[in-house]
Design an enzyme around this catalytic site. Structure first.
Site, short mmCIF file in Angstrom:
data_model
loop_
_atom_site.label_atom_id
_atom_site.label_comp_id
_atom_site.label_asym_id
_atom_site.label_seq_id
_atom_site.Cartn_x
_atom_site.Cartn_y
_atom_site.Cartn_z
N GLN A 17 -3.60 71.06 -17.91
CA GLN A 17 -4.02 72.43 -18.16
C GLN A 17 -2.91 73.23 -18.83
OE1 GLN A 17 -5.66 72.46 -13.73
NE2 GLN A 17 -6.15 74.40 -14.70
N GLY A 73 -23.56 40.65 4.49
CA GLY A 73 -22.26 41.20 4.14
C GLY A 73 -21.90 42.37 5.01
N MET A 87 -27.39 42.19 3.54
CA MET A 87 -27.47 42.41 4.98
C MET A 87 -26.34 41.68 5.70
SD MET A 87 -31.59 42.09 5.60
CE MET A 87 -31.52 42.58 7.34
N PHE A 101 -9.47 72.18 -12.04
CA PHE A 101 -9.53 73.10 -10.91
C PHE A 101 -8.14 73.51 -10.40
CE2 PHE A 101 -12.90 69.87 -10.77
CZ PHE A 101 -13.94 70.64 -11.24
N CYS A 145 -19.98 65.08 -8.27
CA CYS A 145 -19.69 65.93 -9.42
C CYS A 145 -19.02 67.19 -8.89
CB CYS A 145 -20.97 66.29 -10.18
SG CYS A 145 -20.69 67.50 -11.49
N CYS A 197 -18.64 55.12 -12.30
CA CYS A 197 -18.57 53.78 -12.88
C CYS A 197 -19.93 53.10 -12.96
CB CYS A 197 -17.64 52.91 -12.04
SG CYS A 197 -18.33 52.55 -10.40
N GLU A 238 -14.11 81.48 -11.20
CA GLU A 238 -13.60 81.44 -9.83
C GLU A 238 -14.24 82.43 -8.85
OE1 GLU A 238 -9.11 79.99 -9.97
OE2 GLU A 238 -9.53 81.44 -11.55
N CYS A 290 -17.64 57.35 -5.85
CA CYS A 290 -17.83 58.54 -6.68
C CYS A 290 -18.93 58.39 -7.71
CB CYS A 290 -16.52 58.93 -7.37
SG CYS A 290 -16.01 57.81 -8.70
#
Length: 1299
Positions: free
Chosen positions: A760, A350, A348, A791, A157, A61, A1240, A58
């Protein structure tokens, strides 16, 4: 960087590194599996570096690291800290977002640009993007905009839709129109690379400014930069860092009876997360021989420790040299191997070793190198010898125990050798392949001069070469007959295995054949123009965006497009989220223990192995609930939840992933490991029902869940229609994929519980936790800071997370932090409703709708879920005089479905647009025209009986149709499709209506004015989760009090200040919070009015100062309540035009252009609202095109519970050309400050992308097979489904006859 960073400390049981210029000495007290991210966040307390997937998938980090190998010049690059072992960073310099800029010391230019371009929403992913860009600019100070776009492939994102982030980063491009390339001095703004420390010089005014700098590479003596050996005793294991191959051999021989893991970048741990434990870890990154590079006359030899990123750079360097003409195509393929962050860290060897250990693994590197004819050198520690092997020998014959790959040799080719490789994936970047393939075709004109290499990945664990096809093609001259025969042989010899997740065997088999066809087509070079595009691969050009909007000047700062005030804190990592709360004294970490079956009963819970994990302290389950507490996390006294659901399973199991309890431990890692070690046994296990269609066929309907609405007499009217269609459509589910996982921190106090919840719905959390603890509501103090995305996914599920943490805190009397990892989040969180629909519809001869009948089955999961807006949105923006909509919620053995952005609109648009598309095809009507003549009009009555006012959709439609030049583009698409057989385009135009509800009880807001200086704080019960609620509240207070924007701050939500609030959702929280702010400010203004009249010349600060001493209350609570109107207040109207292009041989597609027009009234902040439009649309692209959840049919376990198999859109899945327009001069007469809600409505327009892709596939299907029947729609329309919809089979592939 200080030379000391590379010298050993006095205690050889320690490691040293520099973190943001500060030296850190780390002892051997941490487990070997401790990551750099763990240390940065939990020990160093630098929470700007985020954590989410722990899979390198993602990007939140990301950090930048500087280190040297074998005394070479130091290099700076960005990597994923979540998979980087802590003990591998000895001697490194590590930089986080906090280290390059802050509010105190000033923002770094990268951070500034991201703020200026409004590239943050929730902000949770922002520091990761910043650090990736920081690393890129260190490697390439003058990158092109294209290189910048490609460099952000490792990031997800969910909020922004990426366009604003890309615009910000591309402004550093050497070819950027802004011409704002960064200077070296600015790149190293806050860390001097010469010393590795913050570097300032004092001015006369005493303020510090960055001093001039030069690049680090020129300032360090290579000899002092060389790493040194490590031998660390970590109690449970041992950690080595050898420096030579000989030393490595000694360590291997010494521990030949132990379990050993050799570590380089450790990126494979993102896929194989739970391998081990191991007794010995060997960091081989510093082994000198693994980094050698040799240029022989007939080959290039790469040390096995060459990172994939360095390998790519070498290929670019040598790509124009004789014998290496094929390198540019290898580079093209390498560009989509994992991500830049992974390629910077992974080696490589690895990657090849992953293939060796897991033969099914579709290694792109192995596939390419095997086709190229590469060889590997392997060192055997038992014999101390190096031997050379082909890759097939390495894969099939070499036992790699106590051995290590030392080098990869890549041969030169003759000029007649032709190379082509492919990677066909579910999305454009950072995804493993359905199929990867590489071809070496030795050819002289059309004659294949020797045996070709046809190498495939993704067929099965055994298949590498298409051996029979290779043999057949050897020394053949290509013509139509030979090619057809070769393709048939290949089709017959390939037998793909069936996968639970991934492409079907049918698709992968046909795709493999099609890739060979594309390669042979390129070699053959047919004269027939319509075939030529089949040889090409889709290439994505640079993306761009255009936004037009009106800024009203009468309510400033309301109506002005302004970046969020909190954006600087987000880009520097200073913005705090729930899991960023500092560790408290005696705090415990919790991890969920969840079921692995979907239907049965819990028999036994065995925690024996879990308790052996160092740091694990205990387990709490259903039997440990506090006295008087209910084992139910749904508040019974809340009208939304008429049913109960156990917090922890006591006996009956409703779905796989349901919590049985929590493991408590000293660290998060120990808690998670302990949770995995708990053994659950079951009884009375049954096969679950996991499919909505199966549940519908079995009539498994939740009691009382059937609802129906009808206008006119739909069934009778169908008989009068000139054209009638009947069909079905279906859609899978979508995980909200918020980047901040579910989290709660609960702290016992002297007379209650402080609850910090990422929710929320703070009021619901308060009710639920009080119920579970058996305490009154005032026992629970709930604080909610900003959310890292939500969301809809942090409404119901957040109650269980907070409840589990609170129960543990109450029982133990200690603070408890519960952070769900990505896997448990995906299993436990309520997701978008899967659906299955049947429909009948009819129109007259001109295309006017006569009747529509829809029967919709919603997969509600194990409970009767909330579907409040489904009926009201079922028509979209179209009108049929006779309309009947019935929906039933079916029971399946899944977690109950819940809100996800546009919960009613996404299914409504799928079904209604399918109906219209089917009718248009059957009636031989232009689908755009058919939609246009059926748009809603003023004073028509909606399906829920509301007479519609202020209907602007025709105005929106007509303006967009003209702006987007629809008519001429339709002609262009038709012309393109006529001229191309294997490449097709589609163009759709759709419309949406989104009803906005002002449901009770509203969102109370407290405004406080401080008499000393007139500054203001706002505490609103509306939750900031990226939608700009805080910014709009700030603007509203500044506008109504007539004060500078800088005077206003919004503070975290606190339920004891703003109690009894509605959840934040449904798009209206921002405007309703603004209304509450205005109400509170009006009260304050009213109290101040007499004083103003007495002091007409007093400024705001003076006025406030006098008010205090006149006992005028300068605080007030505003509460927006809808008392006199129906719940549906107004509708938002939008239209969109989407153009796509599809490679029908592979199914790959691109969203070429999107034009959108929206009636948002008078926008409160157009910049913020543009971001909402873009984020919603891209999330819609995920729902309709790439994202789905898969379950094991026997156990009900969720199979794609991580970033390896679940694929939200990334930066290159967004529209290439994206134009967004807000309709001007259209105030909303019933809206707050004439505005409309934004968050939305745009998501439904993404259905246009599905329709355009389907049109392209239909065009190919008609050309190839002659079939013109309507193909049912199944969403998401993935790459696989798009290709399969074309109906292309082996016998359709040809070279165009004699030419």
């Amino acid at each position: 960087m200080p030379k000391a960073a590379f010298s050993r400390p006095a205690d050889h049981a320690d490691i040293e590194f520099y973190l943001n210029g500060k030296k850190h000495t780390v002892s051997d007290k941490f487990p070997a599996t401790t990551t750099l991210n763990d240390y940065i966040r939990e020990v160093a307390g630098l929470t700007g570096t985020k954590v989410m997937c722990k899979e390198a998938g993602c990007g939140c980090c990301a950090v930048t690291v500087t280190h040297a190998l074998d005394g070479e010049a130091m290099e700076t690059m960005s990597i994923n800290s979540c998979v980087c072992p802590l003990y591998s960073v000895d001697g490194w310099q590590i930089t986080t977002a906090e280290g390059i800029g802050s509010q105190k010391d000033g923002l770094h230019p990268i951070q500034e640009r991201l703020v200026e371009h409004s590239g943050t929403q929730c902000g949770y992913c922002s520091p990761g993007f910043v650090m990736s860009m920081y690393g890129l600019l260190h490697q390439q100070p003058k990158p092109t905009m294209s290189e910048i776009e490609g460099s952000l492939d490792g990031h997800i994102c969910r909020c922004t839709g990426y366009r604003s982030i890309l615009d910000a980063m591309k402004s550093f491009g050497v070819d950027s129109p802004s011409g704002k390339c960064i200077d070296i001095e600015d790149l190293n703004k806050n860390l001097c690379p010469k010393t590795g420390e913050p570097c300032h010089s004092q001015t006369a005014g005493g303020r510090s400014h960055p001093c001039p700098r030069s690049l680090a590479k020129a300032t360090v003596d290579p000899k002092s930069a060389a790493p040194t050996a490590l031998d660390l005793d970590l109690k449970e294991s041992r950690w080595y860092r050898p420096l030579t191959l000989k030393d490595l051999g000694k360590v291997l021989h010494q521990h030949k009876t132990h379990s050993i893991k050799m570590v380089f970048g450790n990126t494979a741990s993102g896929i194989f997360k739970y391998e081990g434990p191991f007794e010995v870890y060997i960091d081989i990154r510093s082994v000198k021989e693994l980094h050698e590079f040799k240029n022989n006359k007939t080959s290039l030899v790469f040390g096995a420790g060459t990172t994939i990123g360095k390998f790519r750079k070498r290929l670019i360097e040598y790509g124009e040299k004789p014998g290496f003409h094929y390198f540019p195509r290898v580079v093209r393929h390498l560009n989509v191997l994992a991500s830049v962050l992974v390629r910077n860290a992974g080696s490589m060897a690895g990657n090849l070793m992953i293939k060796h250990a897991h033969p099914w693994f579709p290694s792109d590197l192995f596939t390419m190198l095997e086709a190229i004819g590469a060889k590997v050198d392997i060192y055997d520690s038992k014999t101390n010898r190096i031997t050379k092997h082909t890759l097939m020998e390495f894969l099939r014959k070499v036992d790699m125990k106590l051995k290590v790959v030392t080098a990869i040799e890549v041969p030169s080719w003759t000029s007649q050798d032709h190379y082509r490789s492919f990677k066909i994936t579910p999305r454009w970047q950072n995804a493993h392949a359905y199929i990867n393939a590489a071809f070496k075709i030795p050819v002289n004109q059309r004659k294949i001069t020797s045996r070709p290499n046809i190498v495939l990945g993704g067929i099965n664990a055994e298949t590498v070469h298409a051996l029979k096809t290779e043999a057949f093609l050897e020394k053949k001259t290509l013509d139509d007959e030979v090619v057809k025969a070769a393709l048939k042989i290949m089709f017959d010899e390939l037998q793909p295995e069936t996968l639970e997740v991934g492409g079907s065997p049918q698709y992968r088999r046909q795709l493999s054949v099609n890739l060979l066809y594309k390669t042979l087509l390129e070699v053959f070079q047919p004269m027939k123009f319509s075939l030529q595009s089949g040889a090409l691969s889709l290439e994505r050009p640079l993306s761009s965006g255009l936004q037009t909007y009106q800024e009203k000047q009468d309510k400033l700062p309301m109506g002005k497009g302004l970046p969020k005030k909190t954006a600087p804190f987000q880009v520097t990592g200073e913005a705090k989220y729930t899991n960023d709360i500092p560790m408290m004294l005696n705090e415990l970490q919790a991890a969920l223990v969840t079921t692995t079956i979907a239907k049965g009963k819990l028999d036994k819970i065995d925690t024996t192995e879990a308790m052996k994990v160092p740091g694990v302290l205990g387990f709490l389950g259903a039997s440990d609930m506090p006295a008087g507490g209910l084992n139910n996390f749904l508040p019974l006294n809340y009208p939304v939840f008429p049913v109960a659901d156990e917090l922890f399973v006591s006996e009956n199991i409703d779905y796989a992933g349901k919590p049985v309890g929590v493991i408590l431990a000293e660290t998060q890692a120990a808690a998670e490991e302990g949770a995995r070690a708990v053994k659950l046994t079951y009884k009375d296990v049954e096969r679950p029902v996991m499919d909505v269609k199966e549940a519908a066929e079995k009539n498994m309907i939740h009691e009382g869940s059937t609802e129906s609405q009808e206008r006119g007499n739909a069934e009778a009217a169908l008989k009068e229609a000139a054209c009638v269609v009947e069909g079905e459509c279906e859609m899978g589910t979508q995980y909200q994929f918020f980047i901040e996982n579910q989290v709660a921190v609960c702290v016992p106090t002297e007379d209650g519980m402080d609850i910090y919840s990422a929710t929320q719905a703070a009021d619901m959390v308060q009710r639920a936790v009080a119920q579970m603890l058996g305490k009154p509501m005032n026992y629970c103090n709930v604080t909610t800071n900003r959310l890292g995305g939500a969301f809809g996914g942090k409404i119901v599920t957040s109650l269980g997370i907070a409840g589990a943490a609170a129960v543990a805190a109450e029982v133990t009397g200690r603070p408890v932090r519960l952070v769900g990892d990505l896997s448990s989040n995906m299993k436990y969180t309520s997701k978008r409703w899967p659906l299955y629909a049947k429909y009948k519809a009819g129109c007259d001869k001109d295309g006017n709708l006569v009747s529509v009948v829809i029967d919709l089955y919603v997969d509600s999961g194990h409970l009767n879920c909330i579907t409040s807006d489904l009926i009201s949105l079922s028509e979209c923006a179209y009108y049929s005089p006779n309309f009947k909509f019935t929906f039933k919620k079916v029971l399946t053995n899944k977690v109950f479905a819940g809100p996800a952005r546009g919960p009613g609109q996404v299914p409504a648009c799928l079904v209604m647009e399918t109906v219209l598309e089917h009718l248009a095809k059957a009636a031989k009507q232009d689908p755009i025209r058919l939609r246009e003549i059926n748009l809603m009009e003023e004073d028509q009555t909606s399906i829920i009986g509301i007479v519609m006012k202020h209907v602007t959709i025709k105005k929106v439609w007509d303006r967009l149709k003209q702006t987007a030049d629809v008519k001429s583009r339709q002609e262009d698409v038709n012309r393109f499709n006529k001229n191309n057989l294997w490449r097709k385009r589609g163009l759709s135009m759709t419309a949406v209506k989104y009803d906005m509800d002002y449901a009770p009880p509203g969102l109370p807001t407290h405004v406080s004015v401080f008499a000393g200086d007139g500054t203001v704080t706002v505490i609103t019960s509306g939750v900031e989760m990226g939608q700009g609620l805080y910014m709009k509240a700030t603007q509203a207070a500044a506008y109504r009090l007539n004060i500078p924007l800088e005077y206003v701050k919004v503070r975290p939500n606190q339920n004891n200040v703003t109690p009894n609030s509605l959840m934040t959702g449904g798009s209206v929280a921002s405007e309703r919070s603004v209304a509450s702010v205005l109400s509170a400010c009006d009260q304050i203004n009213e109290r101040l009015q007499p004083l103003r009249e007495k002091m007409p010349d007093a400024d705001w600060k003076t006025l406030c100062g006098y008010a205090m001493f006149m006992a005028i209350d300068l605080s007030a609570e505003g509460h927006h309540v809808n008392q006199n109107s129906p719940m549906n207040i107004y509708a938002t109207w939008m239209a969109g035009v989407v153009e796509t292009e599809v490679d029908v041989l592979t199914g790959e597609f691109q969203v070429k252009r999107v034009d959108m027009m929206a009636d948002f009234g008078e926008s409160m902040n157009p910049i913020v609202d543009i971001g909402q439009v873009e984020g919603a649309f891209v999330m819609g692209l995920g729902a309709y095109l790439t994202e789905d959840i898969f379950y094991n049919k026997e156990t009900g376990q969720l199979l794609n519970d991580g970033t390896w198999e679940y694929k939200p859109p990334t930066t290159k899945d967004i529209p290439i050309d994206w134009r967004i327009h807000f309709l001007p001069d259209t105030p909303n007469p019933v809206g707050i400050l004439s505005s409309k809600a934004v968050g939305e409505p745009p998501i439904g327009l993404a259905m246009g992308a599905l329709l355009a892709i389907k049109q392209a596939a239909d065009s190919a299907r008609e050309d190839v097979t002659g079939e013109q029947t309507f193909v049912p729609i199944s969403a998401p329309l993935t790459v696989e489904k798009a290709q399969m919809a074309t109906g292309i089979q082996v016998n359709h592939l040809h070279m165009g006859g004699k030419n």
